[in-house]
Scaffold this motif. Sequence first.
Motif, short mmCIF file in Angstrom:
data_model
loop_
_atom_site.label_atom_id
_atom_site.label_comp_id
_atom_site.label_asym_id
_atom_site.label_seq_id
_atom_site.Cartn_x
_atom_site.Cartn_y
_atom_site.Cartn_z
N MET A 82 0.84 -1.19 0.00
CA MET A 82 0.00 0.00 0.00
C MET A 82 0.88 1.25 0.00
O MET A 82 1.77 1.39 0.84
CB MET A 82 -0.90 0.01 1.25
N THR A 83 0.66 2.13 -0.95
CA THR A 83 1.44 3.35 -1.07
C THR A 83 1.03 4.36 0.00
O THR A 83 -0.15 4.59 0.22
CB THR A 83 1.25 3.98 -2.46
N LYS A 84 2.04 4.96 0.64
CA LYS A 84 1.78 5.95 1.67
C LYS A 84 2.57 7.22 1.39
O LYS A 84 3.80 7.19 1.28
CB LYS A 84 2.14 5.41 3.06
N ILE A 85 1.84 8.33 1.27
CA ILE A 85 2.45 9.63 1.03
C ILE A 85 2.08 10.52 2.21
O ILE A 85 0.91 10.83 2.43
CB ILE A 85 1.97 10.25 -0.30
N GLY A 86 3.07 10.94 2.97
CA GLY A 86 2.82 11.69 4.18
C GLY A 86 2.67 13.18 3.93
O GLY A 86 3.24 13.74 3.00
N LEU A 87 1.87 13.82 4.79
CA LEU A 87 1.72 15.28 4.80
C LEU A 87 2.05 15.76 6.21
O LEU A 87 1.43 15.35 7.18
CB LEU A 87 0.30 15.69 4.44
N ALA A 88 3.06 16.62 6.31
CA ALA A 88 3.48 17.12 7.62
C ALA A 88 2.39 18.02 8.21
O ALA A 88 1.91 18.95 7.55
CB ALA A 88 4.79 17.87 7.50
N TYR A 89 2.02 17.73 9.44
CA TYR A 89 0.96 18.46 10.16
C TYR A 89 1.60 19.07 11.40
O TYR A 89 1.67 18.44 12.45
CB TYR A 89 -0.16 17.51 10.52
N ASP A 98 -1.48 10.07 4.50
CA ASP A 98 -1.22 9.92 5.93
C ASP A 98 -0.74 11.25 6.51
O ASP A 98 0.02 11.98 5.86
CB ASP A 98 -0.17 8.85 6.20
N ILE A 99 -1.16 11.54 7.74
CA ILE A 99 -0.72 12.71 8.47
C ILE A 99 0.51 12.36 9.30
O ILE A 99 0.56 11.31 9.96
CB ILE A 99 -1.84 13.23 9.39
N LEU A 147 6.52 5.51 5.20
CA LEU A 147 6.16 6.34 4.06
C LEU A 147 6.99 6.05 2.81
O LEU A 147 8.17 5.70 2.90
CB LEU A 147 6.33 7.83 4.41
N ASP A 148 6.35 6.25 1.66
CA ASP A 148 7.05 6.18 0.37
C ASP A 148 7.50 7.56 -0.08
O ASP A 148 8.43 7.67 -0.88
CB ASP A 148 6.12 5.57 -0.68
N ALA A 149 6.84 8.60 0.40
CA ALA A 149 7.18 9.97 0.05
C ALA A 149 6.60 10.89 1.11
O ALA A 149 5.71 10.51 1.88
CB ALA A 149 6.64 10.34 -1.33
N LEU A 150 7.11 12.13 1.15
CA LEU A 150 6.67 13.10 2.15
C LEU A 150 6.52 14.47 1.50
O LEU A 150 7.37 14.89 0.71
CB LEU A 150 7.68 13.18 3.30
N ILE A 151 5.44 15.17 1.87
CA ILE A 151 5.21 16.54 1.43
C ILE A 151 5.20 17.44 2.66
O ILE A 151 4.49 17.16 3.63
CB ILE A 151 3.88 16.67 0.66
N ILE A 152 5.99 18.51 2.61
CA ILE A 152 6.06 19.46 3.72
C ILE A 152 5.45 20.77 3.23
O ILE A 152 5.96 21.39 2.31
CB ILE A 152 7.51 19.70 4.17
N PRO A 153 4.32 21.20 3.81
CA PRO A 153 3.62 22.38 3.29
C PRO A 153 4.27 23.68 3.71
O PRO A 153 5.23 23.70 4.49
CB PRO A 153 2.22 22.24 3.90
N ASP A 156 -6.33 4.64 -7.07
CA ASP A 156 -7.70 4.80 -6.55
C ASP A 156 -7.70 4.80 -5.03
O ASP A 156 -8.41 5.59 -4.40
CB ASP A 156 -8.61 3.69 -7.08
N GLU A 157 -6.89 3.93 -4.45
CA GLU A 157 -6.82 3.88 -2.99
C GLU A 157 -6.14 5.14 -2.44
O GLU A 157 -6.54 5.65 -1.40
CB GLU A 157 -6.05 2.64 -2.54
N ILE A 158 -5.13 5.64 -3.14
CA ILE A 158 -4.46 6.87 -2.72
C ILE A 158 -5.47 8.00 -2.64
O ILE A 158 -5.56 8.72 -1.63
CB ILE A 158 -3.31 7.23 -3.68
N TYR A 159 -6.27 8.16 -3.70
CA TYR A 159 -7.22 9.27 -3.72
C TYR A 159 -8.34 9.05 -2.70
O TYR A 159 -8.88 10.02 -2.13
CB TYR A 159 -7.78 9.45 -5.13
#
Length: 497
Positions: free
Chosen positions: A1-8, A25-26, A42-48, A218-221
């Motif tokens: 399962m692909t996991k893309i994190g978002l920094a909170y 994922d948060i 995580l497979d990737a991370l986004i930092i806002p 589809d699962e990511i979205y």
Amino acid sequence: MTKIGLAYLTGAVPGFEDFGNLPTDIVKENGLVNGNPASDELDALIIPGGTLIESNDINMGLNTEIKKMAHDGKPIIGICAGFQLLSNQIDIGRKSPVPIVKEGLGLIDVNFSPLITSDRVKAKVFDNSFLVKNQTEDIDGFHTHTYGKVEGDAKPLFYSQVQRMNYGDVNEKGDYNIFSGACNDDGNVIGTMIHGVLDENPVLVENLLEQIDATDTDEIYSRNKDVKKFLQSEVGINTGIEIPQIKPNKRPKYLMIGSNGSDSGKTFILTGLAGAIRKRGYKVALLKVGPDVRDIIPGLYLTKGKMEDFASIKIGHLGWCDIESTVAKLNSSDYDIVLIEGVMSVFTGLLNERVPYSAAEIAMSSNIPMILATGVNKGGIESAAIDIVAHANMLEKFGVSVEAVLLNKVYSDDIFDNVVPYIRNNTNVEKVLKIPKLKNADMRGFIPEVEIRYELFTSYAMDLVEGNLNIDEIIGMAREVEFNKIYSFDEIKSRVI
């Protein structure tokens, strides 16, 4: 399962954009996802973006996980403040006699210093990372920052066409004049000052999904919807203030926060109202008259709202979207309340032959009701009262409904009580409101145009607004509107003179 994190994180604006609808994922300050280290999960991370540098010391558990992910070759994308976090150092000393330098994580070999831009932009692309593979055309997005001068030896990714910087037009030739994106030598750690980079450029999203071998899109979205639901469950970051579900309005209602000049506290008032109204379950749109959308970001920090493509109302050649289009888009949206922050005095620019060029003209165009605010810190409460009466009466002459007058930074209740009858007797405005002076208002961290800590600024704004204003009464001042017309220069002059 692909996991893309978002920094909170405290100071971040994770609702500011959709990030291509990719985060699944948060990730909070401790760097854990489902109880496990983010670097393992995580497979990737986004930092806002946000005020990560101003709001946090660089010692969070998440920073250790970011470094591990970078070392393992996993994609990390930092946007605006996220880019700053990945850099070597950041000078946040605008208007300071000496630099105020904060250390970054040192993953991208650049340094930051003060530079203000708030433009919709196109940016030239350099093929130095997987992210921009097959991106042969300029990318789209927007800038909105105070500390955006990027210098260093990192591999470039983007150079933006920025028309204005530091409040002036500087790029008549339309050159690619701002270094706005870079990456590490391996191309997996990416930083950019361009917001919307994943929302507005689908090739970049495809490249990221391909890089992490994501086949379960589809699962990511689907999981992204859960992330957005989480974001909209709380006012601000880590406040514990839950947002209730209410029946939405059929159409949004509008209210402008105007003033008799700069330093009146419009941003502070708008921020507090945005949080207080969102706290009651209403979906709040925040707009700025003119180009400086930085002013509405503290409010968006509380509402977790998007920076919409119509968030900056165009006056003259400044701004993003004209008022007619803005009203049309909002009236077909799911927003309940639209709060609009004026620019300078409501009459600044009124007699410029380019129309519209003032907040008053924007209000006139669509019959937008207004709370008229004044700061009392410069000339005293008495002078502010005299000035605000003149402004209220001129607005009435233009057909603008002033729902309330608000005296901000009030230092004496007795003097305030004495000027209330004067304001009521000399205008048609019945509601005269006040907000007391904030003791810490002049310290760094409270000044939007210099240095601001979102968690600090927004907390004080909400507390003062909720403690001194009747929020239900304020909501009742908002009205449904339709665009009517832009008044010509001759029509304006005839009313002024």
